[in-house]
Design a protein around this motif. Structure first.
Motif, PDB file in Angstrom:
ATOM      1  N   PRO A 162       0.807  -1.232   0.000  1.00  0.00           N
ATOM      2  CA  PRO A 162       0.000   0.000   0.000  1.00  0.00           C
ATOM      3  C   PRO A 162       0.831   1.270   0.000  1.00  0.00           C
ATOM      4  O   PRO A 162       0.444   2.275  -0.597  1.00  0.00           O
ATOM      5  CB  PRO A 162      -0.827  -0.131   1.292  1.00  0.00           C
ATOM      6  N   GLN A 163       1.997   1.232   0.651  1.00  0.00           N
ATOM      7  CA  GLN A 163       2.815   2.445   0.727  1.00  0.00           C
ATOM      8  C   GLN A 163       3.673   2.655  -0.510  1.00  0.00           C
ATOM      9  O   GLN A 163       4.387   3.660  -0.613  1.00  0.00           O
ATOM     10  CB  GLN A 163       3.717   2.396   1.971  1.00  0.00           C
ATOM     11  N   THR A 164       3.635   1.729  -1.464  1.00  0.00           N
ATOM     12  CA  THR A 164       4.440   1.870  -2.675  1.00  0.00           C
ATOM     13  C   THR A 164       3.963   3.078  -3.470  1.00  0.00           C
ATOM     14  O   THR A 164       2.774   3.193  -3.778  1.00  0.00           O
ATOM     15  CB  THR A 164       4.335   0.611  -3.545  1.00  0.00           C
ATOM     16  N   PRO A 165       4.845   4.000  -3.835  1.00  0.00           N
ATOM     17  CA  PRO A 165       4.432   5.163  -4.641  1.00  0.00           C
ATOM     18  C   PRO A 165       4.153   4.748  -6.073  1.00  0.00           C
ATOM     19  O   PRO A 165       5.013   4.801  -6.940  1.00  0.00           O
ATOM     20  CB  PRO A 165       5.642   6.099  -4.539  1.00  0.00           C
ATOM     21  N   ALA A 166       2.926   4.264  -6.330  1.00  0.00           N
ATOM     22  CA  ALA A 166       2.592   3.738  -7.650  1.00  0.00           C
ATOM     23  C   ALA A 166       1.549   4.580  -8.360  1.00  0.00           C
ATOM     24  O   ALA A 166       0.874   4.118  -9.258  1.00  0.00           O
ATOM     25  CB  ALA A 166       2.072   2.303  -7.505  1.00  0.00           C
ATOM     26  N   GLY A 167       1.400   5.863  -7.953  1.00  0.00           N
ATOM     27  CA  GLY A 167       0.399   6.703  -8.605  1.00  0.00           C
ATOM     28  C   GLY A 167      -0.987   6.120  -8.390  1.00  0.00           C
ATOM     29  O   GLY A 167      -1.343   5.684  -7.309  1.00  0.00           O
TER      30      GLY A 167
END
Length: 867
Positions: free
Chosen positions: A725-730
């Motif tokens: 969830p915290q992955t910066p994936a736009g």
């Protein structure tokens, strides 16, 4: 996980297993074949097996470079083996010598430590008396009329023809004991056990004692061969078993051989390659070892030298050949060895053994005990015996002077042979004379120009160990350091491939060939016994695939702990099929409820989800994170256990059960139904990507039916794992929804904890009501709750009666709390009654308004939106 993975499958194609199978196929025809013809037959057989096994791996869904696997019999691979061998020679680590080696008389070849297995074996247990030569007796032992005898204990009577000495320990005390009128010398600490073993009465008043160091001048006569031999002092003698007088046959033991070399004893072996005694064995020449042991014991009994019954046996762990499973012997032969304790640089510095032990800290071991296992093997292993007396393999590219046996010193030999082998295969060495590779060879020791080419082949573990050079070295490869990220094989490879590759790479590259080693256990049957075709207890994978499909085998592999031996039986597969069915039904439910769902248009955000949907997604994301951690640590069995339990307990048995009414009875585009579909879609696309490495066919089939987001690959095997969830994936892969749910996870857990606990209590009451015929299905039930404390009411106040009814899958819930109930009741009292309304013909829930109509108000409204 986002990494580019290059898996190179390979086959060891040389060696004894293939040679034995070709022997069986050819039968008597082999007698008329040349060595080249036989090698060609072995090559053809190996190629057939590769083709068959490759198809099996493909059917199992194993992804790899199957169009270009590495084969140790490929000409280029054979040339790489020869070059690696040449580098060992150049470093001065190779030597030829007479040494005791493990020998298989069935296959007539030397064996490496990795080719030995231990099994129970019944051996004769014999106490044998050797007459001491009177002239050698020290004054202290001349008392008494009876002659003095040294007593040894042996479980291998067939080695007695090779006896050259008896060893005693200089620091042990030895005692003369009376045995039926004869004087026997044994270690004092073992005298009582010795008398018990031979059935002699224990006599506390035994003869004198003498220190072992004072026995060094003794000589004795062999009991059936015309020679006298010495008593020698040696520290390997113990007072654990036997008599403390150790029968020493230098041709048949490492300690014995060392003593023989130190004292100039005869080292030759009286046993031939087939395990038959030769002329030096005197009257027992021509006998195979088992029959020779019985004949020798009978002879000793007749001559009065056998002190115990010749029928006495001892069952103990004994080395066997791992291919034919027959007992082996130790036999001194001329072999080629790699020196473990010479300096690696040829002058000074650490030895190969020292460097190997140091290098273990440079490698990641999975599981961690692999490091200790490898260290134990490296610290104790003898010099590496490289030569084998067989036909099918890469040759030992060496030649030696026919006059003085000095090896040929010709550095150009190895590269010239390797160049020819790259074009013609290793058969070139056997087909061509030495002069085809070395011009005008001459012995550096005696000047002769006639040489004999070595006919032995290399140990197949050398083939395996050279894989880093044959497969990974070349353009683009680093000049130093590891060439491979991970090697994986069974636990036997700590003494096989892992071991050989490490030693060879340290010799020729100066570093381990791999960064990590993953070890898995052996497959065993349902009773824990090793599975093998020879024992007939294996489960045929082809039959399992034909009956149940490949997915069941893949699931079995992945759900077992690879660190332990893995059990396999038809019963185990039958139990696993139930787990697979539940997972498959979970996917069917998800896909069945997404037929009208377009994720890009119909998905809702977190605010539009019900709290139940958010709670289910929070638990789902926790499961995804845990599975990914397990996969990253190569603990696949833990990861599989997590998603199997998630499918069966969290989803099918709870969330889906609660969700059915909302999915089936709501209008197609109702907000509640779209919320449920959004949650199902996120769960489904995540599950398929987590399942894909294990249930590869099922995941691919289901992915083809799953609605797609823009940019989704056509194959699940081209996807990445679900992002954290915290992955910066736009906004890709429903990232905003993941972040919102993750942020609410802890609060949702606290929010639903009391209701989940209450659900378990309600389910018990519903089951009791069914047994008492109060209700039929749970949807007929009206649940009445009485709560004894205000705080309980406060915890449940956040849930409306309608929400609680959906949660319990009943038609209605009513509850009272605090002062309205008797304070003596249990904290929460559950009462079940039959609902007093009628059952809706559409949703099957019981409602008051259904008494006069066919369907409830909610279903009437939903029907207006159904085309």
């Amino acid at each position: 996980a986002g990494f580019a993975v290059s898996y190179g499958p390979g086959w060891d194609c040389h060696g004894l297993p293939i040679e034995v199978q070709v022997d069986k196929q050819l039968g008597r025809r082999k007698q008329s074949m040349s060595a080249a013809e036989f090698r060609a037959a072995c090559r053809a057989y190996a190629q057939e097996q590769v083709a068959q096994q490759r198809q099996s791996f493909l059917r199992l869904g194993v992804g790899g470079q199957w169009d270009s696997p590495y084969l140790t019999m490929d000409y280029g691979y054979e040339a790489a083996i020869i070059r690696q061998f040449g580098q060992l020679v150049a470093r001065g680590l190779l030597y030829k010598g007479l040494r005791p080696t493990h020998w298989c008389p069935v296959h007539r070849t030397a064996l490496a430590d990795a080719e030995i297995e231990y099994a129970d074996h019944a051996s004769p247990s014999a106490y044998v008396a050797f007459d001491v030569v009177d002239a050698s007796l020290p004054p202290a032992l001349r008392d008494g009329d009876a002659p003095l005898q040294l007593v040894i204990w042996t479980t291998t009577p067939w080695t007695l023809p090779a006896n050259q000495a008896i060893c005693v320990h200089p620091e042990l005390d030895y005692q003369v004991v009376d045995v039926g009128g004869r004087r026997c010398l044994v270690a004092q600490a073992l005298s009582a056990a010795f008398l018990t073993a031979i059935g002699a009465p224990a006599n506390p008043a035994q003869g004198m004692t003498i220190a072992g160091r004072e026995l060094a001048q003794l000589r004795y006569r062999h009991p059936f061969l015309p020679r006298a031999s010495p008593v020698l002092l040696a520290t390997h003698v113990t007072a654990d078993v036997g008599t403390g007088c150790v029968h020493t046959a230098p041709a048949h033991g490492a300690d014995d051989f060392a003593v023989g070399v130190a004292h100039g004893l005869e080292l030759s072996c009286p046993v031939d390659a087939a395990g038959v005694l030769m002329a030096p064995a005197g009257p027992f020449a021509g006998q195979a070892l088992q029959s020779a042991s019985a004949a020798i014991l009978a002879h000793l009994e007749a001559s009065g030298h056998l002190l115990s019954s010749r029928t006495a046996t001892l069952t103990h762990r004994y080395p066997h050949c791992w291919r034919c499973h027959k007992p082996i012997l130790v036999r001194a032969t001329e072999q080629w060895f790699v020196a473990m304790d010479r300096p690696l640089d040829g002058k000074e510095g650490p030895s190969l053994r020292q460097r190997a032990l140091e290098s273990l800290t440079e490698v990641r071991w999975l599981p961690s005990w692999g490091k200790q296992r490898m260290a134990g093997m490296l610290s104790k292993r003898p010099d590496w015996c490289l030569s084998r007396q067989r036909l099918w393999g890469v040759p030992v590219v060496m030649a030696y002077c026919s006059s003085c046996q000095t090896p040929l010193a010709a550095p150009e030999l190895f590269e010239r042979v390797a160049t020819r082998v790259e074009k013609e295969g290793s058969e070139a060495w056997f087909a061509e004379p030495l002069e085809a590779f070395v011009e005008a060879p001459r012995c550096v020791a005696c000047g002769h120009d006639t040489f004999v080419k070595e006919s032995d082949i290399l140990d197949v573990w050398f083939d395996s160990g050279a894989s880093f050079a044959a497969v990974l070295e070349g353009p683009g490869a680093p000049a130093t350091g590891p060439l491979c990220d991970l090697v994986l094989e069974g636990s036997d490879q700590h003494r096989g491939w892992f071991h050989a590759a490490l030693l060879l790479a340290l010799c020729n590259r100066g570093a381990p060939p791999y960064r990590a080693v993953l070890t898995h256990g052996f497959v065993v049957d349902g009773q824990g016994k090793k599975i093998s075709k020879s024992l007939g207890n294996f489960v045929d994978p082809q039959q399992t695939i034909a009956r149940d499909g490949a997915e069941l085998l893949r699931l079995w592999v992945a759900q077992e702990d690879p660190r332990e031996d893995v059990r396999l039986s038809p019963q185990i597969l039958a139990r696993l099929s139930e787990s697979y069915r539940k997972v498959r039904n979970t996917l069917r439910f998800i896909l069945g409820n997404l037929g009208d769902f377009r994720p890009a248009e119909d998905s809702v955000d977190a605010a539009a989800l019900t709290s139940l949907d958010r709670m289910a997604l929070a638990r789902h994301l926790d499961c995804v994170a845990a599975v990914r951690r397990a996969y990253a640590d190569c603990l696949f069995h833990q990861g599989v256990g997590l998603w199997v339990d998630h499918c069966t307990s969290e989803l099918s048995a709870f969330y889906f059960d609660v969700l059915k009414d909302r999915l089936y009875a709501s209008a197609p585009a109702a907000a509640g139904r779209r919320a449920a579909q959004t949650a199902l879609y996120l769960i489904g696309r995540d599950l398929l990507r987590l399942l894909a490495p294990v249930l590869c066919f099922t995941a691919e089939e289901a992915w083809g039916h799953l609605p797609k987001l823009p940019g989704d690959p056509y194959s699940v095997h081209l996807c990445l794992y679900p992002p954290a969830p915290q992955t910066p994936a736009g906004d890709a892969d429903m990232a905003p929804l993941r972040r919102a749910i993750a942020a609410q996870s802890a609060e949702l857990g606290r929010h639903y904890a009391p209701l989940l606990a209450l659900r378990r209590q309600v389910n018990v009451a519903l089951e009791a009501a069914r047994r008492e015929k109060i209700i039929g299905a749970s949807t007929q039930a009206a649940v009445h709750l009485r709560l004894s404390a205000a705080e309980q009411a406060a915890a449940l106040q956040a849930f409306s009666p309608a929400e609680m009814a959906d949660f319990f899958i009943v038609s209605s819930v009513r509850w009272v709390s605090g002062d309205a109930v008797d304070s003596q009741v249990t904290p929460i009292e559950v009462q079940i009654t039959a609902h007093d309304g009628g059952r809706c013909a559409r949703c099957w829930l019981w409602r008051a308004e259904v008494v006069a109509a066919q369907i409830c108000h909610r279903c009437q409204e939903a029907m207006q939106h159904v085309a």
